[in-house]
Design a protein around this motif. Structure first.
Motif, PDB file in Angstrom:
ATOM      1  N   THR A 753      51.177  36.488  79.900  1.00  0.00           N
ATOM      2  CA  THR A 753      52.030  37.194  78.948  1.00  0.00           C
ATOM      3  C   THR A 753      53.348  37.579  79.597  1.00  0.00           C
ATOM      4  O   THR A 753      54.419  37.431  78.997  1.00  0.00           O
ATOM      5  N   LEU A 754      53.294  38.072  80.827  1.00  0.00           N
ATOM      6  CA  LEU A 754      54.514  38.477  81.517  1.00  0.00           C
ATOM      7  C   LEU A 754      55.449  37.289  81.757  1.00  0.00           C
ATOM      8  O   LEU A 754      56.669  37.398  81.595  1.00  0.00           O
ATOM      9  N   LEU A 755      54.871  36.162  82.141  1.00  0.00           N
ATOM     10  CA  LEU A 755      55.693  34.967  82.366  1.00  0.00           C
ATOM     11  C   LEU A 755      56.353  34.513  81.076  1.00  0.00           C
ATOM     12  O   LEU A 755      57.529  34.121  81.058  1.00  0.00           O
ATOM     13  N   ASP A 756      55.606  34.572  79.990  1.00  0.00           N
ATOM     14  CA  ASP A 756      56.168  34.166  78.703  1.00  0.00           C
ATOM     15  C   ASP A 756      57.257  35.138  78.263  1.00  0.00           C
ATOM     16  O   ASP A 756      58.286  34.727  77.702  1.00  0.00           O
ATOM     17  N   ALA A 757      57.049  36.433  78.540  1.00  0.00           N
ATOM     18  CA  ALA A 757      58.042  37.443  78.161  1.00  0.00           C
ATOM     19  C   ALA A 757      59.339  37.245  78.920  1.00  0.00           C
ATOM     20  O   ALA A 757      60.430  37.496  78.392  1.00  0.00           O
ATOM     21  N   LYS A 758      59.228  36.786  80.143  1.00  0.00           N
ATOM     22  CA  LYS A 758      60.447  36.546  80.906  1.00  0.00           C
ATOM     23  C   LYS A 758      61.225  35.357  80.339  1.00  0.00           C
ATOM     24  O   LYS A 758      62.455  35.356  80.312  1.00  0.00           O
ATOM     25  N   LYS A 759      60.509  34.366  79.857  1.00  0.00           N
ATOM     26  CA  LYS A 759      61.166  33.189  79.291  1.00  0.00           C
ATOM     27  C   LYS A 759      61.694  33.447  77.882  1.00  0.00           C
ATOM     28  O   LYS A 759      62.748  32.945  77.500  1.00  0.00           O
ATOM     29  N   LYS A 760      60.944  34.237  77.102  1.00  0.00           N
ATOM     30  CA  LYS A 760      61.289  34.453  75.690  1.00  0.00           C
ATOM     31  C   LYS A 760      61.349  35.952  75.391  1.00  0.00           C
ATOM     32  O   LYS A 760      60.517  36.486  74.672  1.00  0.00           O
ATOM     33  N   LEU A 767      57.110  45.105  74.648  1.00  0.00           N
ATOM     34  CA  LEU A 767      56.154  44.970  75.749  1.00  0.00           C
ATOM     35  C   LEU A 767      56.448  46.023  76.818  1.00  0.00           C
ATOM     36  O   LEU A 767      57.535  46.083  77.387  1.00  0.00           O
ATOM     37  N   ILE A 768      55.444  46.850  77.094  1.00  0.00           N
ATOM     38  CA  ILE A 768      55.568  47.939  78.059  1.00  0.00           C
ATOM     39  C   ILE A 768      54.790  47.584  79.320  1.00  0.00           C
ATOM     40  O   ILE A 768      53.681  47.066  79.251  1.00  0.00           O
ATOM     41  N   ALA A 776      58.104  51.238  81.416  1.00  0.00           N
ATOM     42  CA  ALA A 776      59.385  50.826  80.843  1.00  0.00           C
ATOM     43  C   ALA A 776      59.166  49.567  80.016  1.00  0.00           C
ATOM     44  O   ALA A 776      58.157  48.867  80.176  1.00  0.00           O
ATOM     45  N   TYR A 777      60.097  49.296  79.118  1.00  0.00           N
ATOM     46  CA  TYR A 777      60.048  48.042  78.386  1.00  0.00           C
ATOM     47  C   TYR A 777      60.373  46.905  79.356  1.00  0.00           C
ATOM     48  O   TYR A 777      61.368  46.956  80.091  1.00  0.00           O
ATOM     49  N   PHE A 778      59.546  45.890  79.359  1.00  0.00           N
ATOM     50  CA  PHE A 778      59.646  44.812  80.336  1.00  0.00           C
ATOM     51  C   PHE A 778      61.021  44.158  80.304  1.00  0.00           C
ATOM     52  O   PHE A 778      61.608  43.857  81.348  1.00  0.00           O
ATOM     53  N   ILE A 779      61.569  43.937  79.111  1.00  0.00           N
ATOM     54  CA  ILE A 779      62.838  43.220  79.025  1.00  0.00           C
ATOM     55  C   ILE A 779      64.014  44.081  79.467  1.00  0.00           C
ATOM     56  O   ILE A 779      65.128  43.578  79.635  1.00  0.00           O
ATOM     57  N   ASP A 780      63.786  45.405  79.667  1.00  0.00           N
ATOM     58  CA  ASP A 780      64.848  46.282  80.154  1.00  0.00           C
ATOM     59  C   ASP A 780      65.013  46.203  81.656  1.00  0.00           C
ATOM     60  O   ASP A 780      65.970  46.758  82.200  1.00  0.00           O
ATOM     61  N   LEU A 781      64.086  45.554  82.340  1.00  0.00           N
ATOM     62  CA  LEU A 781      64.050  45.609  83.800  1.00  0.00           C
ATOM     63  C   LEU A 781      64.834  44.471  84.423  1.00  0.00           C
ATOM     64  O   LEU A 781      64.934  43.377  83.858  1.00  0.00           O
TER      65      LEU A 781
END
Length: 799
Positions: A753-760, A767-768, A776-781
């Motif tokens: 899930t984390l790998l996919d979130a980084k791509k998309k 996603l926290i 934190a929200y993953f995409i904020d990092l």
């Protein structure tokens, strides 16, 4: 039960407004603005009060802001409160800092975009006044020339004047109201002015301090009534009878608190919001919260239930409203902190569970409601800390697992078997120690006591860099950053390595102590806090500011990279002195060349042959223990401005990750610009491969009562928090408790899930993840922080 539609909508609106960028693309969030109302009020009052007692000047400035600031409400909210003129804005605190903000406006367009042309012109004029009044920059006049203090000159960060941490006596304000506190101040003023046995200068100072407290408390009492007036005006726009009834209730509440005692749960919660907003956002930027939320609010809930004036569902809606309000908080932060800190969070932590003054469990219905709300609303604030002890009910553990399983990466678990004796060890009574809450990420505090942390100098002891300097005569990559120690050619044993390392640690701790104490002294002299002083125990009686003394010595030095250093010492011992595969000179060259080219073979030896911390191997675990015991000993010798020893603290936020991005390679096989491990005691990412029980056994060898505050992050597959595994996980947490670990927290998101979130990232806006002591929200990092979280070991009990 799902969250109410009202609070789900409010939460979603807040979240959407908080988004607007993918990590690394922007320095600040799109649409974020600076509100100049606070700095305008403070600048005007400071100019008008030149020569007056400093506490009176601050009290008058903050009172003016409370009396004149633009208030607003959000459609459908049940609780009110704000700290800037609109929900997209944040204030600035020019009495604390101006220099980095001015420089950042000139360098980064995302920051300059936070003000329009007129606003930029106004703040530039304000800067001219605060150049000589702000405490940022004053440190330059007091640091000896032989002590390095700038970023890049030593293994430490520089002055940023960012945050403080202190937990007021919320219960007292709810019990007596601001008017009750004002009555106490009036009584004490009368006593002091008539007590001619008090030395005259001291009596003058006491009276000025008390009058500053009174000015602040009176303004705070008026603030709630200003909201009542605002809501009266809002009624004219409302047609819905249900909403009109809600607004009438809100008007009644705001006319009551915080001026008068709270009579019910609604008034208690609104009182909490008002006090929290002032202490943490209006007075100064202050992270943390520290309230024992369930203990403080349950008596109001219990009484309302008995009287039939509230239901569990309506109480839950009020608590949801608190979570939404907590989500609104934030600050303008220096560029390095925005991505690494999750975008400007206030890190508001609320504590649940634990024991009362008699040692009995206090878990109650508010505990369970709060955990339900945390899991259902999926907010990154507030942070939730759950205290565990021998009497923690299994039902509470189960509620924790259910919350974690939602993917919110909450709560964090704290061990009463560590924190209570730890606080008693530095002077707290057993009753006070049992009352502790968690402030910010990790710090135990005693709510209402005169305990205050200062993060004016956000430096830290970066242990891997101390080892690098020890191996190269005080140099890092050719730059002299530490003291001169024995040349590498004269080092013939691990004792020689250890001795040189300890000398570098000694020097770094000395520098940190000097800088931290200077920061304390400057804030004590120039930034008193009269309202907070009035709602902490002992200051009205003493007639002094809260900065003039401390109940317990809880100041600390942050420590990064213990386990990078332990792994490094294990590598040196095994590869150089035992197996004799390489020389110290070859090892140093490998580090200085980032393990590249011919030195790749050294990296492979470290990876394949050397045991790593987190796998229950004494060979390396004892290095971690000895490092932290030694650092604790040096901190014990270092006294703060109140004459008390510094502690070690593991509340490093994402500091180790950020620091690692700036530091060269280290002797544990870490390459240049890779993060250090998070917290004080978490294993290096991906190296704890022997299972979660082996990890906690390693951690248990580094006794937090003999060393310091410890942060342990672990990542588990979501399946381990399913109901069929509750018994297994309860056993695991009880083992954590019984082994004497200070803390543990979990990420419950799969690597895929984390790998996919980084791509998309557009698919994963909500996603926290658990970063360090906060979520934190993953995409904020920042991208490298995302990589660090992905790299963490995904634990399985099959190991």
């Amino acid at each position: 039960m799902a969250p109410t539609a009202r609070n789900k909508l409010l939460r979603d609106e807040t979240h959407i407004k908080a988004l607007g960028r993918v990590s690394d693309m922007r320095a600040v969030k799109t649409g974020m603005k600076i509100c100049l109302e606070r700095s305008r009020a403070m600048t005007q009052v400071y100019k008008e009060t030149e020569g007056e007692f400093i506490a009176l000047r601050r009290a008058k400035g903050l009172a003016k802001y409370l009396d004149t600031m633009t208030l607003f409400t959000r459609p459908n909210e049940l609780l009110v409160g704000c700290f800037a003129s609109d929900e997209a804005s944040v204030p600035v605190y020019l009495e604390l800092y101006w220099r980095w903000l001015s420089k950042t406006f000139g360098k980064l367009p995302d920051y300059s975009a936070m003000l329009d042309e007129a606003g930029m012109k106004e703040i530039t004029e304000q800067f001219k006044y605060w150049e000589n009044c702000s405490i940022q920059g004053r440190e330059r006049d007091y640091v000896p020339s032989w002590i390095p203090w700038k970023v890049g000159e030593l293994p430490s960060a520089g002055f940023t004047w960012q945050w403080e941490m202190c937990t007021p006596d919320f219960e007292k304000v709810m019990k007596v109201g601001m008017n009750g506190i004002i009555a106490q101040i009036d009584k004490r003023i009368d006593e002091v002015i008539n007590d001619i046995s008090i030395q005259i200068e001291k009596r003058m100072d006491m009276l000025d301090e008390l009058r500053a407290m009174k000015i602040s408390c009176e303004a705070m009492a008026r603030w709630g009534k200003r909201y009542a007036q605002l809501l009266e005006g809002e009624k004219k726009k409302i047609k819905d009878p249900k909403r009109l009834k809600e607004i009438d209730r809100m008007i009644e509440v705001c006319n009551r608190v915080p001026a008068e005692p709270a009579r019910n749960l609604y008034e208690a919660i609104q009182c909490f919001i008002f006090i929290n907003y002032f202490v943490n956002y209006i007075d100064v930027p202050q992270v943390g919260n520290g309230i024992r939320f369930d203990k403080v609010l349950y008596p109001f809930y219990e009484n309302d239930i008995k009287n039939g004036t509230i239901t569990r569902e309506s109480a839950k809606e009020l608590i949801e409203s608190v979570w939404v309000k907590m989500q609104e908080g934030g600050y303008v932060q220096p560029p390095a902190w925005v991505n690494n800190g999750g975008g400007g969070l206030g890190w508001q932590t609320m504590t649940l569970g634990g024991v009362d003054e008699f040692g009995d469990d206090i878990t109650n219905e508010i505990t369970y409601i709060a955990l339900e709300v945390t899991g259902e609303l999926q907010t990154v604030a507030p942070q939730i800390a759950v205290r565990m002890h021998d009497k923690t009910p299994d039902e509470l553990f189960n509620a924790v697992f259910k919350c974690v399983r939602t993917g919110c990466s909450q709560p964090a678990m704290f061990n009463d078997k560590v924190n209570i004796p730890r606080l008693m060890g530095i002077g707290a009574t057993v009753e006070d120690a049992r009352a502790y809450g968690i402030n910010n990420c990790m710090q135990p505090v005693i709510p209402g006591k005169n305990i205050h942390y200062r993060a004016g100098h956000s430096g830290a002891l970066i242990l891997p860099m101390c080892l690098n300097m020890a191996m190269d005569g005080g140099k890092i990559m050719g730059m002299q950053m530490g003291i001169q120690t024995k040349p590498l050619s004269e080092m013939k044993s691990m004792d020689d390595i250890w001795d040189a390392f300890c000398k570098q640690v000694d020097n770094a701790v000395m520098v940190l102590t000097q800088l931290s104490s200077l920061a304390d002294a400057l804030q004590k002299k120039y930034v008193p806090r009269p309202l907070l002083s009035a709602i902490l125990e002992g200051n009205i009686e003493k007639g002094c500011d809260m900065r003039d003394w401390e109940y317990l010595g809880l100041r600390h030095h942050l420590v990064f990279g213990c386990n990078n250093t332990a792994d490094a010492l294990a590598a040196i011992k095994m590869l150089v002195f035992e197996k004799k595969k390489i020389t110290l000179e070859t090892f140093l060259n490998a580090v200085n060349n980032n393990y590249e080219g011919e030195y790749e073979k050294v990296y492979q030896m470290i990876e394949q042959e050397v045991p790593k911390f987190g796998n229950d191997k004494d060979y390396v675990d004892m290095f971690a223990r000895d490092i932290m015991v030694y650092v604790k000993g040096q901190c014990d010798k270092s006294l703060d401005i109140y004459g008390k020893p510094y502690l070690i603290d593991g509340t490093t936020a994402s500091g180790p990750i950020n620091a690692g991005m700036l530091c060269p390679a280290t002797f544990d096989g870490r390459r240049s610009n890779e993060p250090f491990h998070d917290g004080t005691i978490s294993p290096v990412q991906g190296r704890d491969i022997s299972g979660p029980t082996a990890t906690i056994r390693s951690v248990a060898k580094v006794d937090p009562l003999k060393t310091g505050n410890m942060l342990l992050n672990q990542k588990f597959m979501p399946v381990f928090f399913d109901p069929e595994n509750y018994e297994l996980m309860r056993g695991y947490l009880k083992t954590v408790r019984d082994l004497g670990l200070h803390h543990v927290q979990f990420n419950c998101v799969s690597k895929a899930t984390l790998l996919d979130a980084k791509k998309k990232p557009e698919k994963y806006e909500s996603l926290i993840v658990r970063v360090a002591g906060y979520s934190a929200y993953f995409i904020d990092l920042d991208n490298k922080i995302q990589d660090e979280i992905i790299k963490r070991t995904e634990q399985s009990f099959s190991c």
